[in-house]
Write a protein that holds these residues in place. Structure first.
Motif, PDB file in Angstrom:
ATOM      1  N   TYR A 160       0.679  -1.178  -0.078  1.00  0.00           N
ATOM      2  CA  TYR A 160      -0.179   0.109   0.011  1.00  0.00           C
ATOM      3  C   TYR A 160       0.862   1.458  -0.031  1.00  0.00           C
ATOM      4  CZ  TYR A 160      -3.462  -3.562   1.162  1.00  0.00           C
ATOM      5  OH  TYR A 160      -4.295  -4.528   1.287  1.00  0.00           O
ATOM      6  N   SER A 161       0.294   2.335  -0.328  1.00  0.00           N
ATOM      7  CA  SER A 161       0.960   3.425  -0.547  1.00  0.00           C
ATOM      8  C   SER A 161       1.299   4.050   1.085  1.00  0.00           C
ATOM      9  CB  SER A 161       0.017   4.813  -0.831  1.00  0.00           C
ATOM     10  OG  SER A 161      -0.034   4.502  -2.374  1.00  0.00           O
ATOM     11  N   PRO A 162       2.404   4.786   0.998  1.00  0.00           N
ATOM     12  CA  PRO A 162       2.773   4.955   2.357  1.00  0.00           C
ATOM     13  C   PRO A 162       1.846   5.816   3.252  1.00  0.00           C
ATOM     14  CG  PRO A 162       4.553   5.771   0.718  1.00  0.00           C
ATOM     15  CD  PRO A 162       3.492   5.345   0.102  1.00  0.00           C
ATOM     16  N   SER A 163       1.861   5.613   4.413  1.00  0.00           N
ATOM     17  CA  SER A 163       0.979   6.231   5.458  1.00  0.00           C
ATOM     18  C   SER A 163       1.687   7.417   5.862  1.00  0.00           C
ATOM     19  CB  SER A 163       0.270   5.409   6.581  1.00  0.00           C
ATOM     20  OG  SER A 163      -0.354   4.240   5.826  1.00  0.00           O
ATOM     21  N   PRO A 164       1.155   8.628   5.934  1.00  0.00           N
ATOM     22  CA  PRO A 164       1.759   9.740   6.414  1.00  0.00           C
ATOM     23  C   PRO A 164       1.648   9.620   8.042  1.00  0.00           C
ATOM     24  CG  PRO A 164       0.237  10.382   4.782  1.00  0.00           C
ATOM     25  CD  PRO A 164      -0.287   9.014   4.976  1.00  0.00           C
ATOM     26  N   GLU A 165       0.798   9.172   8.716  1.00  0.00           N
ATOM     27  CA  GLU A 165       1.036   8.941   9.952  1.00  0.00           C
ATOM     28  C   GLU A 165       2.081   8.145  10.356  1.00  0.00           C
ATOM     29  OE1 GLU A 165      -3.365   8.792   8.823  1.00  0.00           O
ATOM     30  OE2 GLU A 165      -1.595   7.844   8.213  1.00  0.00           O
ATOM     31  N   PHE A 166       2.547   7.514   9.457  1.00  0.00           N
ATOM     32  CA  PHE A 166       3.756   6.543  10.181  1.00  0.00           C
ATOM     33  C   PHE A 166       5.068   7.332   9.956  1.00  0.00           C
ATOM     34  CE2 PHE A 166       1.758   2.293   8.611  1.00  0.00           C
ATOM     35  CZ  PHE A 166       1.013   2.362   9.898  1.00  0.00           C
TER      36      PHE A 166
END
Length: 370
Positions: free
Chosen positions: A331-337
């Motif tokens: 999946y696309s990168p999660s900004p929260e991570f």
């Protein structure tokens, strides 16, 4: 007529007794003087027994079986003969729209039942060429255009506040009451499991789902985890004794169907035992913290492919090997991570001995940093 009135009278009496016991349980749990764990366990068992009697009067004794037509474990209620599929992450009595309770329905394309090892399941071993092909496909795979939280609407990324609190707390097994900011962890939430920098992706695992992530690996492999995690064995003994017999059934399951049936029985049981949500969460957080600590470049051994064609990542832990089963989708990168890499999901995890690992095909560092 007389028999029906007698049954109704007995039912009303049992419901009144259960309500009284539930009030006692709530008072014990939220007393300013602190909860007596022995009293809580005793009350929980009494409530559970009363609920079983009530359900037997109202519905009869449910029967479980696997229905190959719909590929689901089904519970049949004898009173009306209806068959209800037990859905992913919920009991047969839980509304599908209910996303405010633990283990609310989040439907994922893969589940831990298919990735676990069973004594009764033997598959043809993949050739080295077949394994290489699958690993190469994973290495060059294009991420989906959405993040994991966007893909699975019933879930959310754990807040930075909650994640920071988990990182700071070295003894989550001692949690008694959670702050308002931490209450979100009772919902299906994704925690960031950071993979070493040599990987082209990072990881995420789900809380509170019986078939995916931390809750699945706990209920299926709790006996392995307690060997490595201080406090987990005591947590199971002191706070989860009411469901220990079901945890034993899940651990001892010899095939996916048996495991699924036992997990669904546990799911139904927990709908009547809400006081166990906190100890189950504590168990999951303990596993998360252990996993994050031991997923490192120095402990990394390589990647392999199961006979079911699922990619596994191997890490050395003592004289054992921790197996991380990752998703086929990325999946696309999660900004929260705060991590620019795409994300693979950790579907389940378990341990194998080094002798078993040495017989497996694997490749090391096949995921170069991009």
């Amino acid at each position: 007529m007389g028999s029906r009135l007698a049954t109704q009278s007995k039912l009303s009496s049992l419901e009144s007794m259960r309500a009284a016991k539930t009030e006692q349980l709530n008072n014990a749990m939220f007393s300013d003087n602190g909860a007596n764990s022995g009293n809580i366990i005793s009350l929980g068992k009494e409530i559970n027994a009363l609920t079983s009697q009530i359900n037997q009067i109202q519905y009869g004794i449910p029967q479980y079986y696997y229905d190959p037509k719909i590929n689901k474990v089904v519970v049949e209620m004898p009173k009306n003969g209806s068959s209800v599929p037990i859905m992913l992450g919920q009991s047969s009595t839980q509304e599908e729209s209910d996303t405010t309770s633990p283990r609310a329905k989040v439907t994922l394309p893969e589940n831990g039942l298919d990735m676990d090892i069973y004594s009764d399941v033997v598959m043809d071993r993949l050739s080295e060429d077949e394994s290489n092909t699958i690993i190469n496909q994973y290495e060059t795979q294009t991420p989906k255009s959405v993040t994991v939280a966007q893909q699975y609407r019933g879930s959310k990324i754990a807040s930075q506040t909650a994640q920071d609190q988990i990182e700071r707390d070295n003894n989550p097994e001692r949690w008694v009451n959670l702050s308002n900011e931490m209450q979100e962890l009772f919902l299906p939430s994704w925690l960031h499991v950071q993979f070493p920098s040599i990987f082209g992706y990072t990881g995420a695992a789900l809380l509170n789902n019986f078939y995916h992530g931390f809750l699945h690996t706990f209920v299926r492999h709790w006996d392995q985890w307690q060997e490595y995690i201080p406090g987990l064995e005591q947590l199971i003994t002191n706070e989860l004794s009411e469901i220990k017999y079901l945890l034993d059934q899940i651990r001892n399951a010899r095939n996916p169907n048996s495991s699924g049936e036992a997990i669904n029985r546990l799911n139904i049981e927990l709908a009547r035992l809400p006081h166990l949500n906190l100890p189950l969460l504590k168990a999951q957080i303990l596993i998360y913290k252990f996993m994050q600590k031991n997923i490192s470049e120095t402990s990394y051994l390589g990647e392999g492919v199961s006979n079911g064609q699922q990619v596994r990542v191997y890490f050395q832990v003592g004289n054992q090997v921790m197996v991380i089963c990752v998703s086929k989708e990325i999946y696309s990168p999660s900004p929260e991570f705060n991590d620019q890499r795409p994300v693979r999901l950790i579907v389940t995890s378990f341990f194998i001995d080094r002798k078993t690992f040495d017989k497996l095909f694997f490749k090391k560092k096949c995921w170069p940093k991009k």
